[in-house]
Design a protein around this motif. Structure first.
Motif, PDB file in Angstrom:
ATOM      1  N   ASN A 155       0.798  -1.625  -0.103  1.00 54.41           N
ATOM      2  CA  ASN A 155       0.042   0.147   0.035  1.00 54.41           C
ATOM      3  C   ASN A 155       0.509   1.335  -0.305  1.00 54.41           C
ATOM      4  N   PHE A 156       1.618   1.167   0.813  1.00 55.45           N
ATOM      5  CA  PHE A 156       2.890   2.617   0.763  1.00 55.45           C
ATOM      6  C   PHE A 156       3.419   2.982  -0.906  1.00 55.45           C
ATOM      7  N   THR A 157       4.038   1.704  -0.795  1.00 54.93           N
ATOM      8  CA  THR A 157       4.136   1.574  -2.608  1.00 54.93           C
ATOM      9  C   THR A 157       3.408   2.402  -3.600  1.00 54.93           C
ATOM     10  N   GLY A 158       2.434   2.053  -3.206  1.00 56.08           N
ATOM     11  CA  GLY A 158       1.107   2.501  -4.463  1.00 56.08           C
ATOM     12  C   GLY A 158       0.338   2.948  -4.287  1.00 56.08           C
ATOM     13  N   LEU A 159       0.810   3.832  -3.070  1.00 56.04           N
ATOM     14  CA  LEU A 159      -0.248   5.034  -2.577  1.00 56.04           C
ATOM     15  C   LEU A 159       1.393   6.565  -2.576  1.00 56.04           C
ATOM     16  N   TYR A 160       2.422   6.218  -2.594  1.00 56.46           N
ATOM     17  CA  TYR A 160       3.186   6.658  -1.859  1.00 56.46           C
ATOM     18  C   TYR A 160       4.346   7.276  -3.212  1.00 56.46           C
ATOM     19  N   VAL A 161       4.919   6.384  -3.072  1.00 55.98           N
ATOM     20  CA  VAL A 161       6.323   6.503  -3.801  1.00 55.98           C
ATOM     21  C   VAL A 161       5.923   6.248  -5.026  1.00 55.98           C
ATOM     22  N   PHE A 162       5.154   5.771  -5.932  1.00 50.59           N
ATOM     23  CA  PHE A 162       5.138   5.649  -6.794  1.00 50.59           C
ATOM     24  C   PHE A 162       4.221   7.621  -7.673  1.00 50.59           C
ATOM     25  N   ALA A 163       3.620   7.448  -6.732  1.00 50.89           N
ATOM     26  CA  ALA A 163       3.086   9.273  -6.763  1.00 50.89           C
ATOM     27  C   ALA A 163       3.995   9.566  -6.784  1.00 50.89           C
ATOM     28  N   ALA A 185     -10.809  14.845   0.410  1.00 42.63           N
ATOM     29  CA  ALA A 185     -10.319  13.334   1.732  1.00 42.63           C
ATOM     30  C   ALA A 185      -9.376  14.280   3.239  1.00 42.63           C
ATOM     31  N   PHE A 186      -9.515  15.227   3.016  1.00 40.64           N
ATOM     32  CA  PHE A 186      -8.294  16.018   4.065  1.00 40.64           C
ATOM     33  C   PHE A 186     -10.092  16.569   5.490  1.00 40.64           C
ATOM     34  N   SER A 187     -10.754  16.953   4.383  1.00 42.83           N
ATOM     35  CA  SER A 187     -12.088  17.169   5.069  1.00 42.83           C
ATOM     36  C   SER A 187     -13.344  15.656   5.851  1.00 42.83           C
ATOM     37  N   ALA A 188     -13.622  15.308   4.903  1.00 42.11           N
ATOM     38  CA  ALA A 188     -13.819  14.086   5.290  1.00 42.11           C
ATOM     39  C   ALA A 188     -12.699  12.580   6.645  1.00 42.11           C
ATOM     40  N   GLY A 189     -12.089  13.139   6.553  1.00 40.64           N
ATOM     41  CA  GLY A 189     -10.484  13.017   7.851  1.00 40.64           C
ATOM     42  C   GLY A 189     -10.681  10.994   6.972  1.00 40.64           C
ATOM     43  N   TYR A 190     -11.015  11.152   5.892  1.00 38.34           N
ATOM     44  CA  TYR A 190     -10.130   9.527   4.661  1.00 38.34           C
ATOM     45  C   TYR A 190      -9.037   8.704   5.426  1.00 38.34           C
ATOM     46  N   THR A 191      -9.060   8.396   5.630  1.00 41.22           N
ATOM     47  CA  THR A 191      -7.323   6.529   5.682  1.00 41.22           C
ATOM     48  C   THR A 191      -7.430   6.313   5.075  1.00 41.22           C
ATOM     49  N   GLY A 192      -6.112   5.525   4.695  1.00 43.33           N
ATOM     50  CA  GLY A 192      -5.975   3.949   4.054  1.00 43.33           C
ATOM     51  C   GLY A 192      -6.573   3.014   5.038  1.00 43.33           C
ATOM     52  N   GLU A 193      -6.247   1.727   4.529  1.00 45.16           N
ATOM     53  CA  GLU A 193      -6.977   0.178   4.819  1.00 45.16           C
ATOM     54  C   GLU A 193      -6.046   0.171   6.097  1.00 45.16           C
ATOM     55  N   ARG A 194      -6.508  -0.732   6.734  1.00 50.75           N
ATOM     56  CA  ARG A 194      -6.327  -1.253   7.496  1.00 50.75           C
ATOM     57  C   ARG A 194      -4.641  -1.621   7.993  1.00 50.75           C
ATOM     58  N   THR A 195      -4.266  -1.980   6.971  1.00 48.22           N
ATOM     59  CA  THR A 195      -2.578  -2.182   7.090  1.00 48.22           C
ATOM     60  C   THR A 195      -1.728  -0.817   7.333  1.00 48.22           C
ATOM     61  N   LEU A 196      -2.404   0.537   6.272  1.00 46.67           N
ATOM     62  CA  LEU A 196      -1.450   2.137   6.839  1.00 46.67           C
ATOM     63  C   LEU A 196      -2.724   2.652   6.048  1.00 46.67           C
ATOM     64  N   THR A 217      -2.364  12.748   2.215  1.00 45.29           N
ATOM     65  CA  THR A 217      -1.118  12.775   2.555  1.00 45.29           C
ATOM     66  C   THR A 217      -0.660  12.497   0.913  1.00 45.29           C
ATOM     67  N   HIS A 218      -1.422  11.193   0.285  1.00 41.18           N
ATOM     68  CA  HIS A 218      -0.711  11.080  -0.874  1.00 41.18           C
ATOM     69  C   HIS A 218      -1.749  12.151  -1.755  1.00 41.18           C
ATOM     70  N   TYR A 219      -3.414  12.113  -1.877  1.00 40.29           N
ATOM     71  CA  TYR A 219      -3.343  13.016  -2.958  1.00 40.29           C
ATOM     72  C   TYR A 219      -2.948  14.310  -3.151  1.00 40.29           C
ATOM     73  N   VAL A 220      -2.226  14.856  -1.981  1.00 33.10           N
ATOM     74  CA  VAL A 220      -1.258  16.519  -2.342  1.00 33.10           C
ATOM     75  C   VAL A 220      -0.375  16.301  -3.158  1.00 33.10           C
ATOM     76  N   LEU A 221      -0.039  15.256  -3.349  1.00 28.62           N
ATOM     77  CA  LEU A 221       1.588  14.854  -4.138  1.00 28.62           C
ATOM     78  C   LEU A 221       1.168  14.967  -6.409  1.00 28.62           C
ATOM     79  N   LEU A 222      -0.648  15.547  -6.159  1.00 21.81           N
ATOM     80  CA  LEU A 222      -0.664  15.530  -8.005  1.00 21.81           C
ATOM     81  C   LEU A 222      -1.058  16.942  -7.366  1.00 21.81           C
ATOM     82  N   PRO A 223      -2.005  17.954  -6.458  1.00 26.58           N
ATOM     83  CA  PRO A 223      -1.726  19.084  -7.339  1.00 26.58           C
ATOM     84  C   PRO A 223       0.010  19.647  -6.652  1.00 26.58           C
TER      85      PRO A 223
END
Length: 188
Positions: A60-68, A128-139, A145-151
């Motif tokens: 999950n870390f790889t897919g969400l953060y490192v590649f992005a 995601a910030f306003s709604a407090g979305y979080t990743g799966e239980r493993t991460l 924090t993931h989405y902000v990489l795009l803008p």
């Protein structure tokens, strides 16, 4: 070169000197992330092989953060260095004038697309910030924090495309991170 053109080039170069260190820092962060990923994957492989254990959060870390991060944080830096995909098969057979036309159109298209990406990424980050979305239980990190990489990456790419569009060949050597060094060897 008239005074208004000269003033524009001077202003673009000033912004360019401000943007370059940011591009370089973000690209270095992306590269560091890839290096850390390689190390973690090696450790995970050893853990699997010898201890029958794994880092559950790693994929999950790889897919969400490192590649992005590798893609979006290095986008403007790669664009400055002209390290992106190009149609060299076509452009090598065109005149300098037509290459400039294609370059101009390409920068305009880039500005539009990067602006759309930055806006969509900003909206997703905000939601995601306003709604407090979080990743799966493993991460279970906050997803903003993931989405902000795009803008971040797309906004910097918009600025880089605008600089290239406004200044064209008048910008310093794209390989040089020191504009004064580029000027001293006659690149300008």
């Amino acid at each position: 070169m008239d005074r208004s053109t000269s003033a524009l080039i001077t202003a673009v170069r000033a912004v360019d000197r401000w943007v370059r260190p940011i591009e370089r820092a973000l690209a270095m962060m992306a590269g560091l992330g890839v290096g850390i990923l390689a190390f973690l994957l090696l450790v995970d492989m050893i853990r699997r092989r010898f201890f029958n254990e794994t880092f559950a959060w790693l994929y999950n870390f790889t897919g969400l953060y490192v590649f992005a991060a590798a893609i979006f944080l290095s986008l403007a830096y790669a664009h400055r260095l002209n390290a992106h995909i190009a149609l060299d098969v076509i452009t090598t057979h065109l005149s300098r004038r037509w290459n400039r036309v294609f370059g101009f159109v390409g920068e305009l298209v880039g500005i539009v697309l990067f602006t759309i990406l930055a806006y969509a990424g900003l909206r997703a980050t905000s939601e995601a910030f306003s709604a407090g979305y979080t990743g799966e239980r493993t991460l279970p990190w906050p997803l903003w924090t993931h989405y902000v990489l795009l803008p971040i990456g797309a906004s910097l790419a918009v600025i880089r495309s605008m600089l290239k569009l406004l200044a064209g060949d008048a910008l310093d050597d794209p390989e040089s991170d020191d504009p004064d060094a580029a000027a001293s060897v006659g690149v300008n």
